[in-house]
Design a protein around this motif. Structure first.
Motif, mmCIF file in Angstrom:
data_model
loop_
_atom_site.group_PDB
_atom_site.id
_atom_site.type_symbol
_atom_site.label_atom_id
_atom_site.label_comp_id
_atom_site.label_asym_id
_atom_site.label_seq_id
_atom_site.Cartn_x
_atom_site.Cartn_y
_atom_site.Cartn_z
ATOM 1 N N GLN A 122 24.758 2.326 27.776
ATOM 2 C CA GLN A 122 25.864 1.912 26.910
ATOM 3 C C GLN A 122 27.196 2.110 27.541
ATOM 4 O O GLN A 122 27.478 2.768 28.448
ATOM 5 N N LYS A 123 28.396 1.418 26.805
ATOM 6 C CA LYS A 123 29.610 1.427 27.313
ATOM 7 C C LYS A 123 30.250 2.658 27.941
ATOM 8 O O LYS A 123 30.643 2.954 28.825
ATOM 9 N N GLU A 124 30.101 3.732 26.881
ATOM 10 C CA GLU A 124 30.690 5.032 26.949
ATOM 11 C C GLU A 124 29.752 5.995 27.486
ATOM 12 O O GLU A 124 30.123 7.335 27.472
ATOM 13 N N SER A 125 28.474 5.880 27.759
ATOM 14 C CA SER A 125 27.537 6.678 28.268
ATOM 15 C C SER A 125 27.673 7.049 29.617
ATOM 16 O O SER A 125 28.297 6.447 30.384
ATOM 17 N N VAL A 126 26.872 8.183 29.869
ATOM 18 C CA VAL A 126 26.995 8.930 31.062
ATOM 19 C C VAL A 126 25.608 8.844 32.015
ATOM 20 O O VAL A 126 24.725 8.930 31.131
ATOM 21 N N THR A 127 25.584 8.521 33.094
ATOM 22 C CA THR A 127 24.544 8.522 34.017
ATOM 23 C C THR A 127 24.910 9.605 34.960
ATOM 24 O O THR A 127 25.679 9.381 35.797
ATOM 25 N N GLU A 148 29.139 9.066 46.592
ATOM 26 C CA GLU A 148 30.440 7.798 46.576
ATOM 27 C C GLU A 148 29.635 6.462 46.183
ATOM 28 O O GLU A 148 29.904 5.636 45.393
ATOM 29 N N PHE A 149 28.590 6.270 46.756
ATOM 30 C CA PHE A 149 27.724 5.098 46.856
ATOM 31 C C PHE A 149 27.206 4.936 45.425
ATOM 32 O O PHE A 149 27.293 3.806 44.582
ATOM 33 N N LEU A 150 26.600 6.235 44.871
ATOM 34 C CA LEU A 150 26.169 5.957 43.605
ATOM 35 C C LEU A 150 27.205 5.683 42.607
ATOM 36 O O LEU A 150 26.813 4.892 41.665
ATOM 37 N N LEU A 151 28.440 6.222 42.494
ATOM 38 C CA LEU A 151 29.607 5.760 41.762
ATOM 39 C C LEU A 151 30.030 4.378 41.876
ATOM 40 O O LEU A 151 30.142 3.690 41.124
ATOM 41 N N LYS A 158 28.625 10.100 37.084
ATOM 42 C CA LYS A 158 28.981 11.297 37.218
ATOM 43 C C LYS A 158 28.125 12.070 38.461
ATOM 44 O O LYS A 158 26.922 12.091 38.196
ATOM 45 N N ILE A 159 28.729 12.915 39.278
ATOM 46 C CA ILE A 159 27.885 13.567 40.177
ATOM 47 C C ILE A 159 28.145 15.275 39.982
ATOM 48 O O ILE A 159 29.474 15.461 39.915
ATOM 49 N N HIS A 160 27.050 16.013 39.844
ATOM 50 C CA HIS A 160 27.182 17.550 39.811
ATOM 51 C C HIS A 160 26.671 17.861 41.277
ATOM 52 O O HIS A 160 25.373 17.522 41.603
ATOM 53 N N PHE A 161 27.404 18.761 41.851
ATOM 54 C CA PHE A 161 26.953 19.208 43.462
ATOM 55 C C PHE A 161 26.789 20.752 43.009
ATOM 56 O O PHE A 161 27.411 21.552 42.420
ATOM 57 N N TRP A 209 33.076 14.106 40.011
ATOM 58 C CA TRP A 209 32.577 15.041 40.870
ATOM 59 C C TRP A 209 32.822 16.518 40.338
ATOM 60 O O TRP A 209 33.991 16.693 39.969
ATOM 61 N N VAL A 210 31.856 17.159 40.243
ATOM 62 C CA VAL A 210 32.008 18.677 39.785
ATOM 63 C C VAL A 210 31.080 19.434 40.889
ATOM 64 O O VAL A 210 29.805 19.060 40.937
ATOM 65 N N TYR A 211 31.741 20.355 41.420
ATOM 66 C CA TYR A 211 30.955 21.456 42.209
ATOM 67 C C TYR A 211 30.675 22.738 41.586
ATOM 68 O O TYR A 211 31.713 23.184 40.744
#
Length: 322
Positions: A122-127, A148-151, A158-161, A209-211
């Motif tokens: 959906q428009k405001e949802s997060v993967t 970066e490619f995923l975004l 969103k990516i969590h490292f 991105w979140v570390y």
């Protein structure tokens, strides 16, 4: 051993925050500059056209980026005893030649999962995709390129490292390594490398991105105990839509580092650890491997007795909902 080293360091001011492996990790990065430039250039050129790619073209690019992340895992200073291992050639030129060495290839399942999230989001949802990191240096660059490619492809938003809280297994990534790499890229003389550093610093500032780190990653427990030993970390991972576990040590902890039969299903070897769909991206450097076809392991043993430990072979091994 690594905890003992860290214990000695932190009790010795003014070097209590000293990373004894930093010089080795930095050298790995600097010696891999040719590949770093080639990879960042490819990424920036791909980003210009990514919106024009049809689904099959995007899938093929996803598979290339995944394979680059896999073979980046060869650059492991703990395997070499700290001797220099760097990526001195353009790894993208070798992907076709390296395909026969992928023993388990679940890339299609990864594509199906992420592309379905993209189509139904959906428009405001997060993967959210989580990446449990392994080595700093060139391998970390390949993981950041994957993120970066995923975004850019909108396969994730969103990516969590996850990295290590202390210097670990010679070349494992800490927060300092993560920030240092991005800073080095940002100040590169190459425009495409510099652009990657600028973009990635912006991702951190904006929260895309979140570390994160957690002491559990440097404890001796296998991951099946996480829900009891580190329930906060387990709960956090449950919020991910997909978790990538990079490298050999993470694979050993996923499978309990047991001498499983080669044909035991990956899901069985996880011993109940299923916080979210997950995938091991790993080159083989330890004597544990599951999920192979009947006879596959025995054939490899007959032709190459050390196939489990040389880093020559790799896997994309996925566990998702039944």
């Amino acid at each position: 051993m690594y905890r003992r080293i860290h214990e000695a360091i932190i009790q010795s001011p003014p070097i209590d925050d000293f990373d004894i492996f930093k010089e080795l990790k930095d050298q790995n990065f600097f010696e891999s500059q040719e590949s770093v430039i080639a990879l960042c250039t490819h990424l920036q050129e791909l980003r210009k056209t990514i919106e024009d790619l049809d689904e099959n073209q995007l899938k093929n690019e996803f598979f290339k980026i995944l394979q680059i992340s896999l073979w980046g895992n060869k650059c492991d200073l703990s395997l070499s005893g700290g001797e220099h291992i760097s990526q001195k050639t353009n790894i993208m030129n070798s992907l076709e030649d390296l395909k026969p060495f992928i023993l388990v290839n679940d890339m299609d399942r990864l594509w199906s999962l992420l592309s379905n999230y993209k189509k139904t989001r959906q428009k405001e949802s997060v993967t959210r995709v989580d990446i449990v990191l392994d080595n700093s240096g060139f391998e970390l660059i390949t993981d950041l390129v994957l993120a970066e490619f995923l975004l850019s492809s909108q396969l994730a938003t969103k990516i969590h490292f996850y990295g290590k809280t202390i210097p670990w297994f010679v070349s494992d990534t800490t927060l300092h390594d993560f920030n240092w790499i991005i800073k080095q890229l940002k100040h590169s003389n190459n425009k495409w490398v510099s652009q990657c550093g600028v973009d990635w610093e912006d991702h951190i500032k904006t929260g895309r991105w979140v570390y994160l780190d957690h002491i559990f990653w440097t404890l001796p427990h296998d991951f099946s105990t996480m829900s009891q030993v580190a329930p906060d970390l387990h709960a956090a991972l449950q919020k991910a839509h997909l978790i990538f576990f990079k490298g050999d040590l993470n694979y050993r902890k996923l499978t309990g580092d047991r001498r499983w039969e080669f044909t035991i299903p990956f899901r069985e070897a996880l011993s109940g650890f299923h916080p979210a769909p997950l995938c091991s991206i790993r080159t083989l450097k330890a004597e544990v491997q599951v999920g192979l076809q009947p006879g596959q392991g025995e054939q490899l043993t007959a032709s190459e007795p050390n196939w489990l430990t040389t880093g020559k072979y790799g896997v994309f091994q996925f566990d998702g909902p039944l």
